[in-house]
Design a protein around this motif. Structure first.
Motif, PDB file in Angstrom:
ATOM      1  N   ARG A   1       0.835  -1.192   0.000  1.00 25.80           N
ATOM      2  CA  ARG A   1       0.000   0.000   0.000  1.00 25.80           C
ATOM      3  C   ARG A   1       0.877   1.252   0.000  1.00 25.80           C
ATOM      4  O   ARG A   1       2.091   1.171   0.257  1.00 25.80           O
ATOM      5  CB  ARG A   1      -0.936  -0.029   1.205  1.00 25.80           C
ATOM      6  N   PRO A   2       0.298   2.416  -0.302  1.00 27.05           N
ATOM      7  CA  PRO A   2       1.100   3.646  -0.400  1.00 27.05           C
ATOM      8  C   PRO A   2       1.925   3.963   0.844  1.00 27.05           C
ATOM      9  O   PRO A   2       2.977   4.601   0.746  1.00 27.05           O
ATOM     10  CB  PRO A   2       0.037   4.726  -0.649  1.00 27.05           C
ATOM     11  N   ASP A   3       1.464   3.515   2.033  1.00 30.28           N
ATOM     12  CA  ASP A   3       2.223   3.789   3.259  1.00 30.28           C
ATOM     13  C   ASP A   3       3.348   2.784   3.493  1.00 30.28           C
ATOM     14  O   ASP A   3       4.041   2.838   4.507  1.00 30.28           O
ATOM     15  CB  ASP A   3       1.290   3.818   4.472  1.00 30.28           C
ATOM     16  N   GLY A   4       3.540   1.859   2.541  1.00 31.56           N
ATOM     17  CA  GLY A   4       4.610   0.877   2.654  1.00 31.56           C
ATOM     18  C   GLY A   4       4.203  -0.418   3.318  1.00 31.56           C
ATOM     19  O   GLY A   4       4.985  -1.376   3.333  1.00 31.56           O
ATOM     20  N   SER A   5       3.001  -0.481   3.858  1.00 31.72           N
ATOM     21  CA  SER A   5       2.539  -1.712   4.500  1.00 31.72           C
ATOM     22  C   SER A   5       2.141  -2.741   3.449  1.00 31.72           C
ATOM     23  O   SER A   5       1.788  -2.394   2.317  1.00 31.72           O
ATOM     24  CB  SER A   5       1.350  -1.420   5.420  1.00 31.72           C
ATOM     25  N   VAL A   6       2.207  -4.008   3.843  1.00 33.89           N
ATOM     26  CA  VAL A   6       1.835  -5.087   2.929  1.00 33.89           C
ATOM     27  C   VAL A   6       0.335  -5.029   2.651  1.00 33.89           C
ATOM     28  O   VAL A   6      -0.474  -4.824   3.564  1.00 33.89           O
ATOM     29  CB  VAL A   6       2.206  -6.457   3.535  1.00 33.89           C
TER      30      VAL A   6
ATOM     31  N   HIS B   1      -5.117  -7.307   1.154  1.00 36.85           N
ATOM     32  CA  HIS B   1      -6.296  -7.456   0.301  1.00 36.85           C
ATOM     33  C   HIS B   1      -7.607  -7.411   1.089  1.00 36.85           C
ATOM     34  O   HIS B   1      -8.632  -7.931   0.636  1.00 36.85           O
ATOM     35  CB  HIS B   1      -6.210  -8.747  -0.529  1.00 36.85           C
ATOM     36  N   SER B   2      -7.558  -6.774   2.258  1.00 38.55           N
ATOM     37  CA  SER B   2      -8.787  -6.606   3.044  1.00 38.55           C
ATOM     38  C   SER B   2      -9.572  -5.375   2.608  1.00 38.55           C
ATOM     39  O   SER B   2     -10.763  -5.256   2.908  1.00 38.55           O
ATOM     40  CB  SER B   2      -8.450  -6.500   4.537  1.00 38.55           C
ATOM     41  N   ASP B   3      -8.900  -4.462   1.894  1.00 37.85           N
ATOM     42  CA  ASP B   3      -9.553  -3.237   1.412  1.00 37.85           C
ATOM     43  C   ASP B   3     -10.055  -3.499  -0.010  1.00 37.85           C
ATOM     44  O   ASP B   3      -9.300  -3.405  -0.987  1.00 37.85           O
ATOM     45  CB  ASP B   3      -8.562  -2.079   1.440  1.00 37.85           C
ATOM     46  N   ILE B   4     -11.326  -3.818  -0.125  1.00 40.39           N
ATOM     47  CA  ILE B   4     -11.900  -4.183  -1.423  1.00 40.39           C
ATOM     48  C   ILE B   4     -11.810  -3.021  -2.409  1.00 40.39           C
ATOM     49  O   ILE B   4     -11.531  -3.211  -3.598  1.00 40.39           O
ATOM     50  CB  ILE B   4     -13.365  -4.633  -1.248  1.00 40.39           C
ATOM     51  N   GLY B   5     -12.010  -1.807  -1.920  1.00 38.01           N
ATOM     52  CA  GLY B   5     -11.954  -0.644  -2.798  1.00 38.01           C
ATOM     53  C   GLY B   5     -10.573  -0.426  -3.380  1.00 38.01           C
ATOM     54  O   GLY B   5     -10.433  -0.101  -4.568  1.00 38.01           O
TER      55      GLY B   5
ATOM     56  N   LEU C   1      -6.410 -13.038 -16.264  1.00 32.22           N
ATOM     57  CA  LEU C   1      -7.388 -12.048 -15.805  1.00 32.22           C
ATOM     58  C   LEU C   1      -8.679 -12.723 -15.355  1.00 32.22           C
ATOM     59  O   LEU C   1      -9.268 -12.344 -14.331  1.00 32.22           O
ATOM     60  CB  LEU C   1      -7.684 -11.048 -16.921  1.00 32.22           C
ATOM     61  N   ALA C   2      -9.124 -13.714 -16.114  1.00 36.12           N
ATOM     62  CA  ALA C   2     -10.358 -14.417 -15.763  1.00 36.12           C
ATOM     63  C   ALA C   2     -10.204 -15.135 -14.427  1.00 36.12           C
ATOM     64  O   ALA C   2     -11.114 -15.103 -13.578  1.00 36.12           O
ATOM     65  CB  ALA C   2     -10.729 -15.407 -16.866  1.00 36.12           C
ATOM     66  N   ASN C   3      -9.063 -15.772 -14.217  1.00 40.28           N
ATOM     67  CA  ASN C   3      -8.832 -16.470 -12.950  1.00 40.28           C
ATOM     68  C   ASN C   3      -8.725 -15.484 -11.789  1.00 40.28           C
ATOM     69  O   ASN C   3      -9.183 -15.768 -10.674  1.00 40.28           O
ATOM     70  CB  ASN C   3      -7.560 -17.314 -13.041  1.00 40.28           C
ATOM     71  N   LEU C   4      -8.136 -14.323 -12.046  1.00 38.84           N
ATOM     72  CA  LEU C   4      -8.066 -13.281 -11.024  1.00 38.84           C
ATOM     73  C   LEU C   4      -9.470 -12.816 -10.644  1.00 38.84           C
ATOM     74  O   LEU C   4      -9.793 -12.654  -9.458  1.00 38.84           O
ATOM     75  CB  LEU C   4      -7.233 -12.107 -11.542  1.00 38.84           C
ATOM     76  N   ASP C   5     -10.315 -12.637 -11.638  1.00 33.24           N
ATOM     77  CA  ASP C   5     -11.682 -12.185 -11.379  1.00 33.24           C
ATOM     78  C   ASP C   5     -12.529 -13.259 -10.715  1.00 33.24           C
ATOM     79  O   ASP C   5     -13.576 -12.954 -10.129  1.00 33.24           O
ATOM     80  CB  ASP C   5     -12.341 -11.725 -12.684  1.00 33.24           C
ATOM     81  N   ASP C   6     -12.087 -14.503 -10.783  1.00 33.92           N
ATOM     82  CA  ASP C   6     -12.780 -15.582 -10.073  1.00 33.92           C
ATOM     83  C   ASP C   6     -12.454 -15.581  -8.581  1.00 33.92           C
ATOM     84  O   ASP C   6     -12.985 -16.403  -7.830  1.00 33.92           O
ATOM     85  CB  ASP C   6     -12.415 -16.943 -10.677  1.00 33.92           C
ATOM     86  N   GLY C   7     -11.564 -14.670  -8.169  1.00 34.27           N
ATOM     87  CA  GLY C   7     -11.306 -14.500  -6.746  1.00 34.27           C
ATOM     88  C   GLY C   7      -9.974 -14.994  -6.233  1.00 34.27           C
ATOM     89  O   GLY C   7      -9.702 -14.907  -5.035  1.00 34.27           O
ATOM     90  N   ASP C   8      -9.118 -15.503  -7.119  1.00 29.93           N
ATOM     91  CA  ASP C   8      -7.811 -15.993  -6.678  1.00 29.93           C
ATOM     92  C   ASP C   8      -6.761 -14.925  -6.968  1.00 29.93           C
ATOM     93  O   ASP C   8      -6.317 -14.760  -8.101  1.00 29.93           O
ATOM     94  CB  ASP C   8      -7.466 -17.298  -7.395  1.00 29.93           C
ATOM     95  N   ASN C   9      -6.350 -14.207  -5.921  1.00 31.04           N
ATOM     96  CA  ASN C   9      -5.422 -13.088  -6.094  1.00 31.04           C
ATOM     97  C   ASN C   9      -4.056 -13.509  -6.618  1.00 31.04           C
ATOM     98  O   ASN C   9      -3.298 -12.674  -7.128  1.00 31.04           O
ATOM     99  CB  ASN C   9      -5.248 -12.347  -4.770  1.00 31.04           C
ATOM    100  N   ALA C  10      -3.724 -14.794  -6.503  1.00 23.79           N
ATOM    101  CA  ALA C  10      -2.419 -15.262  -6.975  1.00 23.79           C
ATOM    102  C   ALA C  10      -2.252 -15.045  -8.474  1.00 23.79           C
ATOM    103  O   ALA C  10      -1.122 -14.948  -8.970  1.00 23.79           O
ATOM    104  CB  ALA C  10      -2.237 -16.738  -6.643  1.00 23.79           C
ATOM    105  N   TRP C  11      -3.377 -14.947  -9.195  1.00 18.21           N
ATOM    106  CA  TRP C  11      -3.294 -14.823 -10.651  1.00 18.21           C
ATOM    107  C   TRP C  11      -2.877 -13.435 -11.115  1.00 18.21           C
ATOM    108  O   TRP C  11      -2.708 -13.205 -12.308  1.00 18.21           O
ATOM    109  CB  TRP C  11      -4.613 -15.239 -11.291  1.00 18.21           C
TER     110      TRP C  11
END
Length: 204
Positions: free
Chosen positions: A97-102, A105-109, A150-160
């Motif tokens: 994140r901009p503040d340098g923290s990891v 992925h809890s911030d959906i926005g 992209l499709a796999n990412l949109d299926d909810g797996d952030n690893a993609w």
């Protein structure tokens, strides 16, 4: 190295491992043959190219200085590099994140904004991939591989997005980049210097 004789399948396998840099899994007969020829290393489930294999692929893929398509590919590559920088920056934003923290992925926005920016990058690279594929037909499958990520990412797996362990969007993008460098015959150092100049010029 030009006297090395490979079957079409062995040639494709060698190009693949050099472009990927490393692969995991059970070695195919072609990969075993390449290992026996000291062109790649197979150690358990890990496979990597050896220097002789990397050099041979460089000879296979590098365009001749007078190749008619070299100017077109180089021109498109110059358009690719600033987009490459955008993706690199976006991957950093995805991970931190901009503040340098990891980014947990809890911030959906926040993640949604990153995902929207990835669509913009994908839209920018699409016509470039089309141009590359017209001159380098073997690169045509990259478009489908990026779309699948992209499709796999949109299926909810952030690893993609950026995981190096799968054909994530960033992993496939790196394969595109590496194959272009091999085709043009450009070192990573020269590539990075050129990218810096092009990005600086676009901001000037």
């Amino acid at each position: 190295m030009t006297d090395v004789v490979l079957s079409d399948a062995e040639r494709d396998a060698l190009i693949s491992i050099v472009v990927r840099g490393m692969a995991r899994g059970e070695a195919s007969p072609e990969q075993q043959a390449l290992a026996e020829a000291s062109l790649m290393l197979v150690k358990g489930p890990i496979m990597m190219p050896l220097p002789a294999g990397t050099a041979l692929v460089g000879e296979m893929l590098c365009l001749a200085p007078d190749a008619t398509e070299r100017e077109r590919i180089t021109s498109t590559f110059h358009r690719f590099l600033p987009v490459n920088r955008q993706l690199r920056d976006l991957c950093t934003a995805w991970q931190c994140r901009p503040d340098g923290s990891v980014n947990d992925h809890s911030d959906i926005g926040y993640d949604a904004e990153i995902r929207d920016r990835l669509d913009d990058i994908d839209d920018s690279v699409a016509p470039l991939l089309k141009r590359f594929s017209e001159d380098i037909p073997r690169m045509a499958p990259y478009r489908e591989r990026l779309t699948l990520a992209l499709a796999n990412l949109d299926d909810g797996d952030n690893a993609w997005f950026a995981s190096p362990l799968i054909d994530s969007y960033h992993t496939v993008w790196m394969h595109v980049h590496q194959e272009l460098l091999l085709t043009i015959g450009m070192s990573r150092a020269d590539d990075e210097a050129l990218e810096e100049r092009l990005v600086a010029g676009s901001h000037g």
